[in-house]
Design an enzyme around this catalytic site. Structure first.
Site, short mmCIF file in Angstrom:
data_model
loop_
_atom_site.label_atom_id
_atom_site.label_comp_id
_atom_site.label_asym_id
_atom_site.label_seq_id
_atom_site.Cartn_x
_atom_site.Cartn_y
_atom_site.Cartn_z
N GLY A 114 38.18 20.31 -42.18
CA GLY A 114 37.66 21.68 -42.07
C GLY A 114 38.70 22.62 -41.49
O GLY A 114 39.48 22.24 -40.62
N ARG A 275 49.41 13.34 -25.04
CA ARG A 275 48.69 13.72 -26.25
C ARG A 275 48.58 15.24 -26.32
O ARG A 275 48.58 15.92 -25.30
CB ARG A 275 47.31 13.07 -26.26
CG ARG A 275 47.46 11.54 -26.35
CD ARG A 275 46.14 10.83 -26.52
NE ARG A 275 45.41 11.15 -27.71
CZ ARG A 275 45.63 10.67 -28.93
NH1 ARG A 275 46.62 9.82 -29.14
NH2 ARG A 275 44.86 11.01 -29.96
N HIS A 447 26.38 -10.66 -1.95
CA HIS A 447 27.53 -11.42 -1.47
C HIS A 447 27.65 -12.71 -2.26
O HIS A 447 26.63 -13.32 -2.55
CB HIS A 447 27.34 -11.75 0.01
CG HIS A 447 28.46 -12.56 0.58
ND1 HIS A 447 29.70 -12.02 0.85
CD2 HIS A 447 28.54 -13.87 0.90
CE1 HIS A 447 30.49 -12.97 1.34
NE2 HIS A 447 29.81 -14.10 1.37
P1 FAD Z 1 38.72 12.48 -30.90
O1 FAD Z 1 38.18 11.18 -30.50
O2 FAD Z 1 40.19 12.63 -31.03
O3 FAD Z 1 38.03 12.84 -32.29
C1 FAD Z 1 38.40 13.97 -33.02
C2 FAD Z 1 38.02 13.73 -34.46
O4 FAD Z 1 38.17 14.95 -35.16
C3 FAD Z 1 38.88 12.72 -35.16
O5 FAD Z 1 38.07 11.73 -35.75
C4 FAD Z 1 39.63 13.52 -36.21
O6 FAD Z 1 39.83 12.79 -37.41
C5 FAD Z 1 38.68 14.67 -36.44
N1 FAD Z 1 39.33 15.89 -36.91
C6 FAD Z 1 40.40 16.52 -36.37
N2 FAD Z 1 40.67 17.66 -37.03
C7 FAD Z 1 39.75 17.75 -38.02
C8 FAD Z 1 39.51 18.70 -39.05
N3 FAD Z 1 40.26 19.80 -39.17
N4 FAD Z 1 38.49 18.47 -39.90
C9 FAD Z 1 37.70 17.37 -39.78
N5 FAD Z 1 37.89 16.44 -38.82
C10 FAD Z 1 38.90 16.64 -37.96
N6 FAD Z 1 39.55 7.43 -23.15
C11 FAD Z 1 38.72 6.81 -22.28
O7 FAD Z 1 37.82 7.45 -21.74
N7 FAD Z 1 38.86 5.48 -21.99
C12 FAD Z 1 39.83 4.72 -22.56
O8 FAD Z 1 39.94 3.53 -22.27
C13 FAD Z 1 40.72 5.34 -23.48
N8 FAD Z 1 41.69 4.62 -24.07
C14 FAD Z 1 42.50 5.23 -24.98
C15 FAD Z 1 43.50 4.49 -25.57
C16 FAD Z 1 44.36 5.07 -26.48
C17 FAD Z 1 45.44 4.25 -27.13
C18 FAD Z 1 44.18 6.45 -26.83
C19 FAD Z 1 45.08 7.10 -27.83
C20 FAD Z 1 43.19 7.20 -26.24
C21 FAD Z 1 42.34 6.61 -25.32
N9 FAD Z 1 41.34 7.34 -24.67
C22 FAD Z 1 40.53 6.72 -23.76
C23 FAD Z 1 41.16 8.78 -24.91
C24 FAD Z 1 39.98 9.01 -25.87
O9 FAD Z 1 40.21 8.32 -27.06
C25 FAD Z 1 39.81 10.49 -26.12
O10 FAD Z 1 39.71 11.17 -24.89
C26 FAD Z 1 38.56 10.76 -26.93
O11 FAD Z 1 38.60 10.09 -28.16
C27 FAD Z 1 38.40 12.26 -27.16
O12 FAD Z 1 37.26 12.47 -27.93
P2 FAD Z 1 37.11 13.78 -28.84
O13 FAD Z 1 35.77 13.65 -29.48
O14 FAD Z 1 37.44 14.97 -28.07
O15 FAD Z 1 38.26 13.65 -29.95
#
Ligand code: FAD
Length: 475
Positions: A114, A275, A447
Site C-alpha cells: 500500500g 533498525r 521456594h
Molecule cells: P513489523 O513486525 O515490522 O510488521 C510490519 C509489516 O508491515 C510487515 O509484515 C511488512 O511486510 C508490512 N509492510 C511494510 N510496508 C508495507 C506496505 N507499504 N504495504 C503493505 N505492507 C507493508 N521484539 C520483541 O519484543 N522481542 C523479541 O524477542 C524480538 N526479537 C527480534 C529479533 C529480530 C532478529 C528482529 C529483527 C526483531 C526482533 N524484535 C523483537 C522486534 C520486533 O520484531 C518488532 O518490534 C515488531 O515486529 C514490530 O512490530 P510492527 O507491527 O510495528 O512491525
C-alpha cells in the site's frame, strides 16, 4: 473499495489492531505485502530467533553438563535441515493461526503493498487477485503499522549472500566457519550466540564501549563473561568498521580498533547495527503525517499522527522497537478510534535480551537514572544466595530494584540470569501498580525458585533478608 478502518502492515502491531478493531464491530481491511501475516516478529524476528536460541541453549547445557556436572554426553551432531524445518514449522503454525483468526473475525486481508495517494486513499499493488480490478482503497481511518527493517549504511550494501542482515541469518542456510557480527545490540548477541553454539567461529565488533549500550553495566558483565569465550574470534569494543569487501569465497573487512587499523577475512558477515522505520516510499508526503529526523512517524499518546485520518503504531513510530510495544500501541489506537481517548495504557515496557544468561529490565534503569539525574536507591539480590540458582549452577545472576528514596516506590527492576525474561513480568506489574518496596515483600514466593530473588532484593533494601546480612533501614 472502501473500509471504515484500513490497517497497513500485518505485524504484531497491525494484526492486533485489525483484530481488536473488528472485535469492536468496525469494518476492517488489513493490507500486508507478504503472503503470511505475522510481520518481522513472527516471520523474521522474535519467533525464529527464539526457536534457534532454544537449540543453542540445549547445546550449551550439554556442554556444561559434560564439563562440570559429572554427566558425559558425546558432542551433539547437528542436523541443520531439521533445525531449520522445526523453526519453519513453528512460523507456519502461528501464521496459519493468524490467517484463520482474521477470517473468523471478518477482517478482510489483502496481500498487496500500500502507498498513500492522499489522506484517505491507498494505492495497492501486489499479488492478490481481488485487487486486480480496483486498485485503490479508501478509508475513514488508516492505522499505519509498516514496522521497520535492518539499517545498512549505503556503502555496506551488497548483493553478496556472504553479507547478511538478521533476515538472511535466520534462514540458516549453513553454519559459516567464521562469522563477523557487526553490532553488540540484542540482535547481534542473540544471533551470534546461535551461530557460535552451532559451531561458527564468531567475532563481534561494537562501536560503543560496552555491549547493549542501554543496559546497566552490572547486568551486562555476567553476559560478557559468558560470551567472551563463546565468541572465539573475540569481542572488540570501541571499534569501527572501515570497509566491507565481499569476494567470491570470503568477505574482507577492515576496521579501526583503539590500537590501530586491522583487516581480516570472514566466511560471512552479519550486519546488526539497528533498525530503521518503514516510513519512506509509502506516499506519506501526500498526507499530513510528520516524520522526525530519523524517519519515525510522529504521533501523540493516543497514536494519532498530525493527519486526523491516520494513526501510527509499533516500530514505525519509534523506540522501543519491540513487539509487545507494537501490540500495546495497537490497543491504544483502537481505543482512540472507539472512545477518542488518549490516556496512555501503561508506561512500563519491559525489555529482554534472550541470550544465555538472559538480561531483562523494566521501568527505570540505573543508566537512565544517572543520565537524567533521577534520585534513586538500589537494592541487589545476588543469585549466589539463591538455593535454586546454586542448584541449577547459575549463581552469576542478580536481581535489583531501583527505589524512590522519598516514597520507597519501585521505579525500576533489572535482572541477569536464566529465565530473567519470564521473571521480569512480576516487576512490570509491581511498577505499573505503583507498589512500594514493602509491598513486594508482602507476597510469598515459592521456594526454591528464582522468583524469590524479587522479594529477596526488596528484603535486602529493608534489612530483612534471611540469607543476606545487611543492616536494617528505617521503614
Ligand atoms: P513489523 O513486525 O515490522 O510488521 C510490519 C509489516 O508491515 C510487515 O509484515 C511488512 O511486510 C508490512 N509492510 C511494510 N510496508 C508495507 C506496505 N507499504 N504495504 C503493505 N505492507 C507493508 N521484539 C520483541 O519484543 N522481542 C523479541 O524477542 C524480538 N526479537 C527480534 C529479533 C529480530 C532478529 C528482529 C529483527 C526483531 C526482533 N524484535 C523483537 C522486534 C520486533 O520484531 C518488532 O518490534 C515488531 O515486529 C514490530 O512490530 P510492527 O507491527 O510495528 O512491525
Amino acid at each position: 473499495m472502501h473500509s471504515r478502518v484500513v490497517v497497513l502492515g500485518g505485524g504484531p502491531g497491525g494484526y492486533a489492531a485489525a483484530f481488536l478493531a473488528a472485535d469492536q464491530g468496525l469494518d476492517v481491511t488489513l493490507v500486508e505485502s507478504e503472503p503470511r501475516l505475522g510481520g518481522t516478529c513472527l516471520l523474521h524476528g522474535c519467533i525464529p530467533s527464539k526457536a534457534l536460541l532454544h537449540v543453542a541453549q540445549m547445546i550449551s547445557q550439554v556442554d556444561e553438563l559434560s564439563q562440570q556436572w559429572g554427566i558425559e554426553y558425546s558432542q551433539p551432531a547437528i542436523d541443520l535441515d531439521q533445525v531449520r524445518n522445526r523453526k519453519e514449522s513453528i512460523i507456519e503454525a502461528l501464521a496459519g493461526g493468524l490467517a484463520q483468526i482474521a477470517k473468523r473475525r471478518n477482517v478482510h486481508v489483502i496481500q498487496a503493498t500500500g502507498s498513500f495517494i492522499d489522506s484517505t486513499t491507498l494505492q495497492l499493488t501486489g499479488a492478490d487477485e481481488s485487487i486486480a480490478i480496483d486498485k485503490t482503497l479508501t478509508f475513514d481511518h488508516c492505522i499505519l503499522a509498516t514496522g521497520s527493517r535492518a539499517a545498512i549504511p549505503s556503502v555496506w550494501k551488497s548483493d553478496s549472500p556472504r553479507v547478511m542482515t538478521s533476515d538472511q541469518a535466520l534462514q540458516l542456510t549453513d553454519v559459516p566457519s567464521s562469522l563477523l557480527v557487526i553490532g553488540g545490540g540484542y540482535i547481534g548477541l542473540e544471533l551470534g550466540s546461535v551461530y557460535a553454539r552451532l559451531g561458527s567461529n564468531v567475532h563481534l565488533i561494537e562501536m560503543a564501549e560496552q555491549l547493549l549500550i542501554d543496559a546497566d553495566k552490572d547486568l551486562v558483565k555476567p553476559l560478557y563473561q559468558k560470551l567472551d569465550p563463546l565468541f572465539s574470534g573475540g569481542i572488540e569494543l570501541n571499534t569501527q568498521i572501515t570497509s566491507i569487501t565481499p569476494q567470491s569465497n570470503h568477505v574482507d573487512v577492515e576496521y579501526q580498533t583503539p590500537d590501530g587499523s586491522q583487516s581480516k577475512s570472514f566466511d560471512r558477515v552479519l550486519i546488526a547495527i539497528g533498525r530503521q522505520p518503514n516510513s519512506l516510499g509509502i506516499g506519506l508526503e501526500h498526507t499530513a503525517v510528520e516524520l522526525d529526523d530519523a524517519g519515525f512517524v510522529q504521533c501523540d499518546s493516543g497514536q494519532l499522527t498530525s493527519d486526523p485520518h491516520i494513526l501510527a503504531i509499533g516500530d514505525v513510530c519509534g523506540h522501543p522497537m519491540l513487539a509487545h510495544k507494537a501490540t500495546s500501541d495497537a490497543r491504544m489506537a483502537v481505543k482512540t478510534l472507539i472512545v477518542d481517548s488518549n490516556d496512555p495504557l501503561s508506561g512500563c515496557i519491559p525489555a529482554v535480551i534472550f541470550t544465555d544468561p538472559e538480561i531483562a529490565w523494566a521501568g527505570l534503569t540505573e543508566t537512565a537514572a544517572q543520565r537524567d539525574q533521577i534520585d534513586y536507591q538500589v537494592a541487589i539480590y545476588p543469585w549466589a544466595a539463591s538455593g535454586r540458582a546454586q542448584a541449577i549452577g547459575r549463581n552469576e545472576g542478580r536481581t535489583k530494584w531501583l527505589i524512590d528514596p522519598q516514597t520507597n516506590r519501585l521505579l525500576g527492576c533489572g535482572m541477569v540470569g536464566p529465565g530473567a525474561g519470564e521473571l521480569i513480568a512480576t516487576a512490570v506489574t509491581a511498577i505499573d501498580q505503583n507498589w512500594t518496596v514493602e509491598q513486594i515483600t508482602e507476597s510469598i514466593a515459592p521456594h526454591p525458585t528464582l522468583s524469590e530473588t524479587l522479594s529477596g532484593a526488596a528484603e535486602v533494601f529493608l534489612g530483612e533478608a534471611i540469607e543476606i546480612y545487611k543492616p536494617k533501614r528505617a521503614r
